[in-house]
Structures are given as C-alpha cells and as structure tokens.
Design a protein around this motif. Structure first.
Motif, PDB file in Angstrom:
ATOM      1  N   ASN A  94     -31.174   2.393   2.217  1.00 25.11           N
ATOM      2  CA  ASN A  94     -30.727   2.095   3.630  1.00 25.11           C
ATOM      3  C   ASN A  94     -31.957   1.116   4.098  1.00 25.11           C
ATOM      4  O   ASN A  94     -31.846   0.586   5.323  1.00 25.11           O
ATOM      5  CB  ASN A  94     -30.866   3.347   4.420  1.00 25.11           C
ATOM      6  N   VAL A  95     -33.163   0.861   3.495  1.00 25.76           N
ATOM      7  CA  VAL A  95     -34.075  -0.047   3.808  1.00 25.76           C
ATOM      8  C   VAL A  95     -33.372  -1.496   3.956  1.00 25.76           C
ATOM      9  O   VAL A  95     -33.938  -2.229   4.705  1.00 25.76           O
ATOM     10  CB  VAL A  95     -35.235  -0.109   2.767  1.00 25.76           C
ATOM     11  N   THR A 100     -31.056  -5.683  10.061  1.00 21.04           N
ATOM     12  CA  THR A 100     -30.893  -5.071  11.687  1.00 21.04           C
ATOM     13  C   THR A 100     -32.228  -5.711  12.216  1.00 21.04           C
ATOM     14  O   THR A 100     -32.122  -6.150  13.420  1.00 21.04           O
ATOM     15  CB  THR A 100     -30.654  -3.668  11.614  1.00 21.04           C
ATOM     16  N   LEU A 101     -33.301  -5.047  11.870  1.00 21.83           N
ATOM     17  CA  LEU A 101     -34.542  -5.864  12.671  1.00 21.83           C
ATOM     18  C   LEU A 101     -34.903  -7.174  12.604  1.00 21.83           C
ATOM     19  O   LEU A 101     -35.224  -7.519  13.438  1.00 21.83           O
ATOM     20  CB  LEU A 101     -35.758  -4.903  11.707  1.00 21.83           C
ATOM     21  N   PRO A 123     -34.000 -13.387  15.873  1.00 29.05           N
ATOM     22  CA  PRO A 123     -32.501 -13.771  15.626  1.00 29.05           C
ATOM     23  C   PRO A 123     -32.375 -15.077  15.206  1.00 29.05           C
ATOM     24  O   PRO A 123     -33.268 -16.258  15.519  1.00 29.05           O
ATOM     25  CB  PRO A 123     -32.112 -13.701  17.068  1.00 29.05           C
ATOM     26  N   GLY A 124     -31.593 -15.491  14.268  1.00 30.18           N
ATOM     27  CA  GLY A 124     -31.346 -16.760  13.739  1.00 30.18           C
ATOM     28  C   GLY A 124     -31.996 -17.190  12.498  1.00 30.18           C
ATOM     29  O   GLY A 124     -31.842 -18.272  12.162  1.00 30.18           O
ATOM     30  N   SER A 166     -24.184  -4.346   2.320  1.00 31.87           N
ATOM     31  CA  SER A 166     -22.938  -5.018   2.658  1.00 31.87           C
ATOM     32  C   SER A 166     -22.263  -4.621   4.111  1.00 31.87           C
ATOM     33  O   SER A 166     -21.701  -5.374   4.680  1.00 31.87           O
ATOM     34  CB  SER A 166     -22.048  -4.711   1.397  1.00 31.87           C
ATOM     35  N   SER A 167     -22.823  -3.528   4.397  1.00 33.29           N
ATOM     36  CA  SER A 167     -22.045  -2.905   5.627  1.00 33.29           C
ATOM     37  C   SER A 167     -22.524  -3.601   6.725  1.00 33.29           C
ATOM     38  O   SER A 167     -21.790  -3.639   7.709  1.00 33.29           O
ATOM     39  CB  SER A 167     -22.445  -1.477   5.959  1.00 33.29           C
ATOM     40  N   VAL A 168     -23.905  -4.063   6.680  1.00 34.78           N
ATOM     41  CA  VAL A 168     -24.344  -5.034   7.870  1.00 34.78           C
ATOM     42  C   VAL A 168     -24.352  -6.700   7.671  1.00 34.78           C
ATOM     43  O   VAL A 168     -24.869  -7.232   8.592  1.00 34.78           O
ATOM     44  CB  VAL A 168     -25.745  -4.526   8.300  1.00 34.78           C
ATOM     45  N   THR A 169     -23.618  -6.877   6.575  1.00 39.40           N
ATOM     46  CA  THR A 169     -23.605  -8.325   6.088  1.00 39.40           C
ATOM     47  C   THR A 169     -22.367  -9.077   6.106  1.00 39.40           C
ATOM     48  O   THR A 169     -21.708 -10.034   6.438  1.00 39.40           O
ATOM     49  CB  THR A 169     -24.389  -8.720   5.180  1.00 39.40           C
TER      50      THR A 169
END
Length: 331
Positions: A52-53, A59-60, A66-67, A122-125
């Motif tokens: 989960n790293v 996320t961080l 951002p961007g 993959s869950s956050v991308t």
C-alpha cells in the motif's frame, strides 16, 4: 452507448487485480514445492499490506505536488511492471536462497510484492482515468475488475491444482516377527498444466489490459464519447471540466455548516456520516483483503486441499456477479 468502449473498459479493469487473484488460487500447487509451506498465505497478506506504499505515494503526490504525476504515464508504468513481474514469476517462483540459516523463496516473495504494489496502486490510478469517460462505463470497469478474480479461478479449476489422493504406506518394524504398520501418505497429482504456464497466462492478461488502455486513449470512437478530451484550437476545454468538477464537488466533500444534518443520498454528508461510511469500507476491506485470505488455509485444512481450492476459486464468482446485478438493478 458504445459496445467497444464497454468491452475495452471491462478488459482494462481485468488487469487491476488479476495477478494477485491468480496467485491466491494457485497456492495449492505452489505450497508443496516451496519451503514456506502453508505459511505462504500469511506472508502474502503481509506483503499485500506493505504494498500500500504505492497508493499512499500517489495520494501524497496528488495532495502536495498536484499536477506533477501524469496519470496516463503512471498507468502505463503500473501495467508494465505487472506484466514483467508476472512473466518473471514463471521462471523464478521455485528458486530459493538461504536466509538466516533456512531456505526462503526470496524471488517469489519479492515479485509478489511488486505485483501487490501494482494491484494496490491500480485502485488510485485506474479509476481516475475512468473518470475521463462517461459514468455509464464505470460499471463495465467494475465488471472487469470482478472478472480479474473469476478468470484465474476458472483457469485454475481447469488446471486442477492441488488434487491429492491418499495411498497406503508400509513400514517394516520388526524383521523377526514381520510386524508391519500401515499409514496413509498424501500423493499430489500432476496438474493439467504447470504453474509456469499459469503465470505466463497472467502476464498475457496484463498485456490484454495494456492493449485495452492503448485503445481507450487513442481509438477515435472512444474519443468521440469523451467530451472532457475535446480540443478547441489546440486548447483543452478546462472550463467545461471545471464546471463538471464544481457540480461533482458537493457530492465528494463533507458538508460544512450549511447542511449539518443531511441524509444519505442527498449529495452531501455530515462528518458523522462520512466516518460511518469510511468505517464500513475499512472493515469490509480488512476482512476481504487481509483477515479471511490469511486464515483460509487453516480453516479449510481439516477438509483437505480440494475444499481449499474450491472455496478460493468459487468465492471469486461473487464479485463479478454483484457487478452484473448492479448493471440491471442499480441502487
């Protein structure tokens, strides 16, 4: 609605968890041939949580830089790592080295960590990329995510992993009296095809996911249905995207002082409701991804390998079934 876009979304979702799901259903064939034995499911649970790293890093980065991350490039990298790691598993999953005076399957554990990092990330991308498409295609993506567990399970059932039979073993105790004892010994039957071929199959599924992602990015029929990617004089219509974000933002953030007692489904939630929802998500994910897989081998042990293999394989049917029901009976 484009049938091609639905199919591509489904194939794209197929690559989200196909590697780790495939590894779980292949355990009955791996366990007898590695030194970790039936401790392997517990090791895998720890490795998956350490992975989960990946989503934490993404996320961080989105929060503090951002961007900087290009989501399309990140998805390409995630799929590429998953493809290579699955392919390498076919060659090195049985290799062991001596660590701390005992043999360990270091290659299997390291490559599993990379696969887990890919699937967790993959869950956050993958989902942020799917937000570029129309909302109706999100259900197809979730169907593909469910099939990522169903398809390896079906292949493992065809493979016949973990099939074992008991045979009589005779041991001579006393040469004078010719007294003998009979005991039962487990004899594993050869699978219809090897674990190496199964890992190559997982690698091929990741290649299918990569091809689907390429077409979702570049196929003209997909681009015509994606208004957020339209261009005017070479400039992206940020105003249109900003307006959509402004419409979606109240549904994604807890309400402040404006609606402190809003009800579910109204588009904004109180902090108490948000805490309740996140608590349910945390509990459900803990059971599904950590607790139950790590103890499943022990709970099924009294019933034999067939019970374990069938429970691990057939349980994968629940996810795509639930997604198919949601397509026709939305709540």
């Amino acid at each position: 609605m484009s049938l091609l876009t639905h199919l591509l979304s489904c194939l794209f979702g197929l690559g989200s968890w196909v590697s780790i799901n495939g590894l779980w259903v292949e355990l009955p064939l791996l366990v007898p041939q590695i030194p970790e034995g039936w401790y392997l499911p517990s090791y895998l649970s720890v490795l998956i949580q350490m992975a989960n790293v990946g989503p934490l890093f993404v996320t961080l980065m989105h929060r503090f830089r951002p961007g900087v991350l290009n989501e399309v490039a990140v998805v390409y990298a995630v799929i590429a790592v998953g493809t290579v790691a699955s392919f390498l598993l076919g060659f090195f999953w049985k290799e062991t080295v001596v660590v701390g005076g005992a043999r360990r399957s270091v290659a299997l554990l390291v490559l599993t960590f990379f696969l887990a990092t890919v699937d967790c990330t993959s869950s956050v991308t993958f989902l942020p990329f799917m937000m570029r498409l129309q909302p109706r295609y999100l259900t197809s993506y979730f169907v593909g995510e469910g099939v990522s567990g169903l398809l390896p399970a079906v292949v493992a059932l065809i493979q016949g992993v973990g099939v074992v039979r008991c045979i009589n073993g005779t041991q001579l105790l006393n040469r004078t009296s010719n007294a003998t004892t009979f005991d039962l010994q487990a004899q594993y039957q050869p699978a219809n095809f090897s674990a190496e071929e199964f890992f190559f199959f997982l690698s091929a599924m990741m290649l299918v996911c990569l091809l689907a992602f390429l077409l979702l990015n570049h196929h003209p029929s997909v681009a015509r249905q994606n208004p957020s990617r339209s261009y005017t004089n070479g400039v992206k219509q940020e105003a249109q995207r900003g307006r959509k974000w402004a419409e979606q933002k109240p549904m994604m953030e807890p309400c402040g002082q404006r609606k402190p007692r809003s009800s579910f489904g109204s588009g904004s939630y109180s902090w108490l409701q948000v805490s309740y929802i996140l608590g349910l998500l945390a509990w459900a994910n803990a059971l599904t991804n950590v607790v139950l897989p790590s103890v499943q081998s022990y709970s099924c042990l009294p019933y034999g390998n067939n019970a374990y293999h069938l429970s691990a394989s057939l349980a994968a049917v629940s996810n795509p079934l639930a997604c198919f029901i949601a397509m026709f009976l939305p709540n």
